[in-house]
Design a protein around this motif. Structure first.
Motif, PDB file in Angstrom:
ATOM      1  N   LYS A   1     -18.578 -10.168  11.667  1.00  0.00           N
ATOM      2  CA  LYS A   1     -17.537  -9.276  12.184  1.00  0.00           C
ATOM      3  C   LYS A   1     -18.052  -7.882  12.498  1.00  0.00           C
ATOM      4  CE  LYS A   1     -13.800 -11.735   9.826  1.00  0.00           C
ATOM      5  NZ  LYS A   1     -12.721 -11.659   8.815  1.00  0.00           N
TER       6      LYS A   1
ATOM      7  N   GLN B   1     -14.768 -14.991  19.710  1.00  0.00           N
ATOM      8  CA  GLN B   1     -14.948 -16.185  18.885  1.00  0.00           C
ATOM      9  C   GLN B   1     -16.182 -16.965  19.334  1.00  0.00           C
ATOM     10  OE1 GLN B   1     -10.846 -17.456  19.909  1.00  0.00           O
ATOM     11  NE2 GLN B   1     -10.615 -17.862  17.726  1.00  0.00           N
TER      12      GLN B   1
ATOM     13  N   GLU C   1     -19.139  -9.637   6.909  1.00  0.00           N
ATOM     14  CA  GLU C   1     -18.487 -10.938   6.809  1.00  0.00           C
ATOM     15  C   GLU C   1     -18.778 -11.811   8.025  1.00  0.00           C
ATOM     16  OE1 GLU C   1     -14.340 -10.991   4.650  1.00  0.00           O
ATOM     17  OE2 GLU C   1     -14.377  -9.392   6.137  1.00  0.00           O
TER      18      GLU C   1
ATOM     19  N   LYS D   1     -17.659 -14.386  10.872  1.00  0.00           N
ATOM     20  CA  LYS D   1     -16.402 -14.609  11.574  1.00  0.00           C
ATOM     21  C   LYS D   1     -15.770 -15.912  11.090  1.00  0.00           C
ATOM     22  CE  LYS D   1     -17.438 -11.925  15.709  1.00  0.00           C
ATOM     23  NZ  LYS D   1     -17.692 -11.927  17.150  1.00  0.00           N
ATOM     24  N   ASP D   2     -14.453 -15.976  11.216  1.00  0.00           N
ATOM     25  CA  ASP D   2     -13.711 -17.109  10.667  1.00  0.00           C
ATOM     26  C   ASP D   2     -14.175 -18.447  11.228  1.00  0.00           C
ATOM     27  OD1 ASP D   2     -12.239 -15.277   9.220  1.00  0.00           O
ATOM     28  OD2 ASP D   2     -10.631 -15.156  10.707  1.00  0.00           O
ATOM     29  N   ASP D   3     -14.580 -18.461  12.483  1.00  0.00           N
ATOM     30  CA  ASP D   3     -14.955 -19.731  13.118  1.00  0.00           C
ATOM     31  C   ASP D   3     -16.467 -19.896  13.262  1.00  0.00           C
ATOM     32  OD1 ASP D   3     -15.232 -17.702  14.989  1.00  0.00           O
ATOM     33  OD2 ASP D   3     -14.759 -19.011  16.677  1.00  0.00           O
TER      34      ASP D   3
END
Length: 650
Positions: A358, A580, A471, A473-475
């Protein structure tokens, strides 16, 4: 590269300017859509009536009357085509589809095949109308961007908000956006928070919640409460203007397949014309019962079949469909050539910070020794409050109950950290070198920590440490999985961050090869080396700022978060608007599906035309088979290309 200034008024398609097509349900649009079909309807009705009169052999429907009737049926659809053919001839371009259709249908009239002459031109005209409708449908997702153009801005001037055109608002002025309105210009949020719908810009359906001083972009829709924004870009430099410019120019960058087909058609069409002339006259020297009318009819069939519109229309339509499908999913290709290029990638090189992570520091772990965690953190926060470093900002996000501590006599020790007094106690905050230089013994376990670590000593004793990390990224994990499933096995991470951190992130994500501590020129050297090895086709994905040299040099440059980066817009070939990394695999899938449909259309057009050409030359095919070989195949190819708009991309 100098950025082109975009006037959004100029970007509106001519059909929209003339016919107000913004709303498919408005009266003028509907009346226009109906009007374009009127000539074909008139010709069709007259053709059917003529065929019925012929079938019943009506006495009055003979000779002159019959010719006039079919001539009148021909003119509504034939005249525009003949006119286009004549305009092309005046420009020196003889062998166009308009010329071929004109010669073939006029020739049919010359030999008395009036119904067939009308039918060929009618079906050709209807095919052209369907093609136009399909092209408009394929462009639909791209043209939808035009609908997000804000029409007005409420700007604060002379003590009140005034509604003006966004084009006259200056940088630094304050604008107000009410609930449900579109943000007219890029800016900084002045209100405490906002909830925005950015779907038109990013393809992301989930509302975006942002806080004060965050960037906002033109075209976003305000969802919850009245907000105020300070303008940072003029209207022509806004995010939506850059995207519109990109999309408008995308269709101009042809793929090699598209360029080849157009060049091929220019050679192929005149060859078939001369072959048709040969079919008409050469048999005279070899056939005993030569009848000029029969061989001319075969030649006319030959001409109708040779019309390359199925190829010339369906292939760019396929690429239009691919560009539109990608745009709908928040992926912007700068041209059809990059749709093709994405299908050939065998190596993907990734930046780390801002690409798979991120790019924002967060507290990962707190280890307090001899102190309760909240009290330990208050000592640390009192010191870090004096710093503007990103790590200090991450530490200050910690929430501790009670009154905050205050630091005094804070001094910075170059390359090591801070020294000061908190609650009468001497506090040191920094790296291991700071601790060692002050004879403070640190825990051995800190030696194995690869992330950024902030150590603290209070009154000469080691009090603990805080681990700060970027962190994922979520994906990020799903992105690597999908990229591998798409057939790209060679994934490499190159980063300017510490090598130890880069290696750890790569290991966590399942990436085999990684290098850290690289300068921009080092990344460029690594990518150029990969491109020279084994004819590798290399894509590089980065944040589009410090990675600009590599984005420009790689076979396909992919920029993350291009919406907010001028460098990304200028340099990259593909822009992932939603930030993303999982969209990379989706871009590859869209590229491959587009290529597959284009190849299917080429095979379909050539296959059917080849068969009917042979049958036509041998006298085994009539004008009706010729119509199918041309218009019918074109329509089938169009329907195949439109499938791209219907596909669900996971």
């Amino acid at each position: 590269m100098k950025k082109k200034k975009v006037n959004l008024r100029d970007l509106k398609p001519s059909s929209e300017k003339e016919h107000n097509h913004d709303d498919g349900h408005n009266h003028s649009a509907s009346s226009y859509n109906f009007k374009v079909y009127i000539p074909a309807i008139i010709s069709f009705a007259m053709l059917i009536i003529g065929i019925i009169l012929d079938y019943f052999d009506m006495p009055f429907f003979k000779d002159g009357i019959r010719i006039i009737w079919y001539g009148a049926a021909y003119l509504p659809v034939g005249l525009p085509v003949i006119k286009e053919g004549w305009e092309s001839i005046k420009k020196g371009d003889f062998f166009t589809e308009f010329f071929l259709m004109s010669i073939a249908t006029i020739g049919a009239f010359v030999i008395g095949q009036y119904p067939e002459g009308v039918a060929v031109m009618l079906f050709y005209a209807v095919g052209e109308l369907f093609q136009s409708a399909a092209v408009n449908r394929a462009k639909g997702n791209i043209k939808a961007l035009l609908d997000v153009r804000p029409k007005e801005a409420n700007v604060f001037r002379e003590g009140d908000y005034k509604s003006v055109s966004p084009e006259v608002v200056n940088i630094g002025e304050k604008i107000q956006i009410r609930v449900g309105e579109k943000i007219p210009l890029d800016g900084i949020l002045l209100s405490e928070k906002a909830s925005l719908n950015t779907a038109a810009l990013t393809g992301e359906s989930k509302p975006d919640s942002i806080q004060k001083e965050a960037k906002v972009y033109a075209g976003s829709i305000n969802l919850e409460s009245v907000i105020e924004v300070e303008v940072t870009n003029k209207f022509e430099d806004s995010s939506i203007a850059r995207i519109l410019d990109l999309v408008q120019n995308a269709t101009a960058r042809k793929s090699k397949t598209e360029l080849f087909i157009r060049q091929f058609a220019r050679i192929y069409t005149p060859i078939v014309v001369f072959l048709a002339i040969g079919v008409t006259f050469i048999p005279y020297f070899f056939v005993d019962d030569y009848i000029f009318r029969d061989w001319l009819y075969r030649a006319l069939i030959f001409l109708v079949i040779s019309c390359p519109c199925a190829l010339v229309i369906s292939i760019p339509l396929g690429y239009f469909g691919g560009l539109g499908a990608a745009s709908k999913n928040g992926i912007l290709f700068k041209g059809a050539s990059f749709l093709d290029a994405m299908t050939k990638i065998n190596t993907l090189v990734m930046d780390k910070t801002g690409t798979v992570t991120k790019g924002v520091f967060k507290i990962k772990e707190i280890k307090a020794i001899g102190w309760k965690e909240p009290e330990f953190m208050k000592y640390l926060m009192a010191m870090e409050e004096q710093s503007t470093h990103p790590i200090a900002k991450a530490i200050m996000e910690y929430k501790a109950d009670g009154e905050d501590f205050q630091a005094t006599k804070v001094t910075e020790i170059a390359g090591k950290g801070l020294k000061g007094t908190v609650n009468g106690k001497t506090v040191l905050v920094g790296n291991k070198a700071l601790m060692i230089s002050n004879n403070i013994e640190v825990l051995s376990e800190t030696d194995s920590i690869v992330e950024s670590i902030v150590m603290v000593s209070i009154e000469g004793k080691f009090a603990g440490y805080v681990i700060i990390a970027d962190e994922l990224k979520d994906d990020a994990h799903e992105a690597i999985k999908q990229i591998r499933e798409s057939g790209i096995s060679k994934i490499i991470m190159l980063s300017g961050d510490k090598d130890s951190i880069t290696q750890q992130v790569a290991k966590e994500m399942g990436i085999d090869t990684a290098k850290g501590g690289l300068l921009p020129e080092d990344k460029l050297n690594e990518v150029e080396k990969l491109m020279s090895e084994n004819d590798g086709r290399v894509a590089f994905i980065g944040d589009g700022i410090n990675d600009a040299p590599v984005l420009a040099a790689s076979d396909v440059g992919i920029a993350m978060g291009g919406l907010g980066s001028d460098v990304a817009i200028e340099t990259a070939d593909v822009i992932i608007q939603t930030d993303q990394p999982s969209k990379i695999a989706k871009a590859i899938k869209i590229g491959r599906s587009t290529r597959s449909i284009v190849y299917q259309n080429i095979a379909l057009a050539f296959g059917v035309k080849a068969v009917v050409l042979v049958l036509g030359a041998g006298g085994l095919a009539t004008m009706w088979e010729a119509v199918f070989a041309d218009v019918g195949v074109a329509l089938l190819a169009i329907l195949n290309a439109v499938r791209l708009q219907k596909m669900k991309w996971k």
